[in-house]
Design a protein around this motif. Sequence first.
Motif, PDB file in Angstrom:
ATOM      1  N   TYR A   1       0.898  -1.167   0.000  1.00  6.58           N
ATOM      2  CA  TYR A   1       0.000   0.000   0.000  1.00  6.58           C
ATOM      3  C   TYR A   1       0.925   1.203   0.000  1.00  6.58           C
ATOM      4  O   TYR A   1       1.490   1.539   1.045  1.00  6.58           O
ATOM      5  CB  TYR A   1      -0.869   0.042   1.256  1.00  6.58           C
TER       6      TYR A   1
ATOM      7  N   PHE B   1       4.097   0.968   2.058  1.00  4.83           N
ATOM      8  CA  PHE B   1       3.941  -0.046   3.101  1.00  4.83           C
ATOM      9  C   PHE B   1       3.846  -1.447   2.500  1.00  4.83           C
ATOM     10  O   PHE B   1       2.941  -1.740   1.709  1.00  4.83           O
ATOM     11  CB  PHE B   1       2.701   0.286   3.936  1.00  4.83           C
TER      12      PHE B   1
ATOM     13  N   VAL C   1       2.718  -4.754   2.643  1.00  7.49           N
ATOM     14  CA  VAL C   1       1.695  -5.410   3.473  1.00  7.49           C
ATOM     15  C   VAL C   1       1.708  -6.932   3.336  1.00  7.49           C
ATOM     16  O   VAL C   1       1.436  -7.642   4.304  1.00  7.49           O
ATOM     17  CB  VAL C   1       0.292  -4.810   3.221  1.00  7.49           C
TER      18      VAL C   1
ATOM     19  N   SER D   1      -3.878  -8.139  14.696  1.00  5.45           N
ATOM     20  CA  SER D   1      -4.502  -7.094  13.905  1.00  5.45           C
ATOM     21  C   SER D   1      -3.432  -6.392  13.065  1.00  5.45           C
ATOM     22  O   SER D   1      -2.350  -6.085  13.555  1.00  5.45           O
ATOM     23  CB  SER D   1      -5.166  -6.104  14.862  1.00  5.45           C
ATOM     24  N   GLY D   2      -3.742  -6.189  11.812  1.00  6.02           N
ATOM     25  CA  GLY D   2      -2.812  -5.489  10.926  1.00  6.02           C
ATOM     26  C   GLY D   2      -1.776  -6.394  10.283  1.00  6.02           C
ATOM     27  O   GLY D   2      -0.894  -5.922   9.561  1.00  6.02           O
ATOM     28  N   SER D   3      -1.878  -7.709  10.496  1.00  6.67           N
ATOM     29  CA  SER D   3      -0.852  -8.613   9.965  1.00  6.67           C
ATOM     30  C   SER D   3      -1.050  -8.921   8.477  1.00  6.67           C
ATOM     31  O   SER D   3      -0.184  -9.537   7.855  1.00  6.67           O
ATOM     32  CB  SER D   3      -0.801  -9.906  10.778  1.00  6.67           C
ATOM     33  N   GLY D   4      -2.190  -8.530   7.904  1.00  8.11           N
ATOM     34  CA  GLY D   4      -2.393  -8.721   6.466  1.00  8.11           C
ATOM     35  C   GLY D   4      -3.369  -9.836   6.102  1.00  8.11           C
ATOM     36  O   GLY D   4      -3.473 -10.212   4.936  1.00  8.11           O
ATOM     37  N   LYS D   5      -4.089 -10.339   7.090  1.00  6.27           N
ATOM     38  CA  LYS D   5      -5.022 -11.460   6.849  1.00  6.27           C
ATOM     39  C   LYS D   5      -6.109 -11.068   5.853  1.00  6.27           C
ATOM     40  O   LYS D   5      -6.355 -11.773   4.876  1.00  6.27           O
ATOM     41  CB  LYS D   5      -5.671 -11.909   8.183  1.00  6.27           C
TER      42      LYS D   5
ATOM     43  N   THR E   1      -6.165  -8.527   3.804  1.00  5.73           N
ATOM     44  CA  THR E   1      -5.561  -8.170   2.526  1.00  5.73           C
ATOM     45  C   THR E   1      -5.271  -9.433   1.713  1.00  5.73           C
ATOM     46  O   THR E   1      -5.567  -9.484   0.519  1.00  5.73           O
ATOM     47  CB  THR E   1      -4.252  -7.379   2.758  1.00  5.73           C
TER      48      THR E   1
ATOM     49  N   GLU F   1     -13.402 -12.921   9.266  1.00  5.61           N
ATOM     50  CA  GLU F   1     -13.916 -12.732  10.627  1.00  5.61           C
ATOM     51  C   GLU F   1     -15.445 -12.638  10.658  1.00  5.61           C
ATOM     52  O   GLU F   1     -16.003 -11.637  11.098  1.00  5.61           O
ATOM     53  CB  GLU F   1     -13.292 -11.471  11.246  1.00  5.61           C
TER      54      GLU F   1
HETATM   55  P1  ATP Z   1      -7.434  -7.162  11.495  1.00  6.39           P
HETATM   56  O1  ATP Z   1      -7.228  -8.362  12.356  1.00  6.39           O
HETATM   57  O2  ATP Z   1      -7.421  -5.910  12.309  1.00  6.39           O
HETATM   58  O3  ATP Z   1      -8.593  -7.256  10.577  1.00  6.39           O
HETATM   59  P2  ATP Z   1      -5.702  -7.772   9.238  1.00  6.39           P
HETATM   60  O4  ATP Z   1      -4.678  -8.806   9.553  1.00  6.39           O
HETATM   61  O5  ATP Z   1      -6.903  -8.190   8.487  1.00  6.39           O
HETATM   62  O6  ATP Z   1      -6.090  -7.028  10.589  1.00  6.39           O
HETATM   63  P3  ATP Z   1      -5.277  -5.963   7.043  1.00  6.39           P
HETATM   64  O7  ATP Z   1      -6.614  -5.347   7.054  1.00  6.39           O
HETATM   65  O8  ATP Z   1      -4.969  -6.921   5.966  1.00  6.39           O
HETATM   66  O9  ATP Z   1      -4.929  -6.626   8.447  1.00  6.39           O
HETATM   67  O10 ATP Z   1      -4.240  -4.776   7.015  1.00  6.39           O
HETATM   68  C1  ATP Z   1      -2.847  -4.996   6.989  1.00  6.39           C
HETATM   69  C2  ATP Z   1      -2.124  -3.665   7.056  1.00  6.39           C
HETATM   70  O11 ATP Z   1      -2.382  -2.913   5.895  1.00  6.39           O
HETATM   71  C3  ATP Z   1      -2.536  -2.805   8.235  1.00  6.39           C
HETATM   72  O12 ATP Z   1      -1.372  -2.210   8.770  1.00  6.39           O
HETATM   73  C4  ATP Z   1      -3.416  -1.760   7.623  1.00  6.39           C
HETATM   74  O13 ATP Z   1      -3.327  -0.551   8.312  1.00  6.39           O
HETATM   75  C5  ATP Z   1      -2.890  -1.635   6.223  1.00  6.39           C
HETATM   76  N1  ATP Z   1      -3.958  -1.319   5.263  1.00  6.39           N
HETATM   77  C6  ATP Z   1      -5.085  -2.005   5.069  1.00  6.39           C
HETATM   78  N2  ATP Z   1      -5.838  -1.488   4.089  1.00  6.39           N
HETATM   79  C7  ATP Z   1      -5.143  -0.408   3.643  1.00  6.39           C
HETATM   80  C8  ATP Z   1      -5.376   0.567   2.619  1.00  6.39           C
HETATM   81  N3  ATP Z   1      -6.481   0.534   1.848  1.00  6.39           N
HETATM   82  N4  ATP Z   1      -4.449   1.525   2.450  1.00  6.39           N
HETATM   83  C9  ATP Z   1      -3.328   1.561   3.205  1.00  6.39           C
HETATM   84  N5  ATP Z   1      -3.043   0.670   4.172  1.00  6.39           N
HETATM   85  C10 ATP Z   1      -3.937  -0.302   4.394  1.00  6.39           C
END
Ligand code: ATP
Length: 240
Positions: A11, A14, A16, A36-40, A42, A162
Amino acid sequence: AVDLTGVHKWYGEFHVLKDINLTVRRGERIVICGPSGSGKSTMIRCINRLEEHQQGKIVVDGIELTNDLKKIDEIRREVGMVFQHFNLFPHLTILENCTLAPIWVKKMPKKDAEEVAMHYLKRVRIPEQALKYPGQLSGGQQQRVAIARALCMSPKIMLFDEPTSALDPEMVKEVLDTMVGLAEEGMTMLCVTHEMGFARQVANRVIFMDFGQIIEMNEPNEFFSHPQHERTKLFLSQIL
Ligand code: ATP
Ligand code: MG
């Protein structure tokens, strides 16, 4: 059925997703957990192109995801997705929510689409709600509609992000029961969830992600009783 090879995503600056390699075979059920934020989210959103990856290869049922819109459409027909916040159309009835895509995307006659919809609404045990609007249903009921809606497209693979984490505790079970039923029928499933009971019950493999990487992947017994990495141990100690 799904193949990710050396997948990277950024991103902006970043990074990801970092070198994701994962094969999901037909009928397999994979649970993905991690902080949280680990990329699951995505990662699973890349599988039906709700997010675009920049490097590596994603193949779904023999079709490689590229910028070819026709292929993206084809893949989306095969892949059902259920989100944390249901994402039902509030101004459509439950039945209309379920028939919309079959009618418009699959060009199914309305009558047939309604028959299919009622079949799946029965399967998730809420056929009596068909003519109501989403706002008139409980969270657990809405999530079961979301599952039924996805099934109406006869997907080969179901992605869950989730699906129970926005639900009150007493409604979690009804949604998990629906998912267990799907698993027992042999649906290929990729589920982001922290419901470890569900993982133990139905998963073939559990994946732990952190900082955009797959840190650990194992069958559930091994995963829970002998986590290999410190970060996995720490994570499990926090959620179990
Ligand atoms: P959670 O358990 O909170 O749902 P997750 O593992 O699903 O977390 P992601 O939603 O995949 O995490 O996000 C991974 C990283 O990418 C996070 O640091 C988030 O802030 C960042 N991120 C997610 N979407 C975007 C976006 N559209 N633009 C920029 N950064 C993003
Ligand atoms: Mg997420």
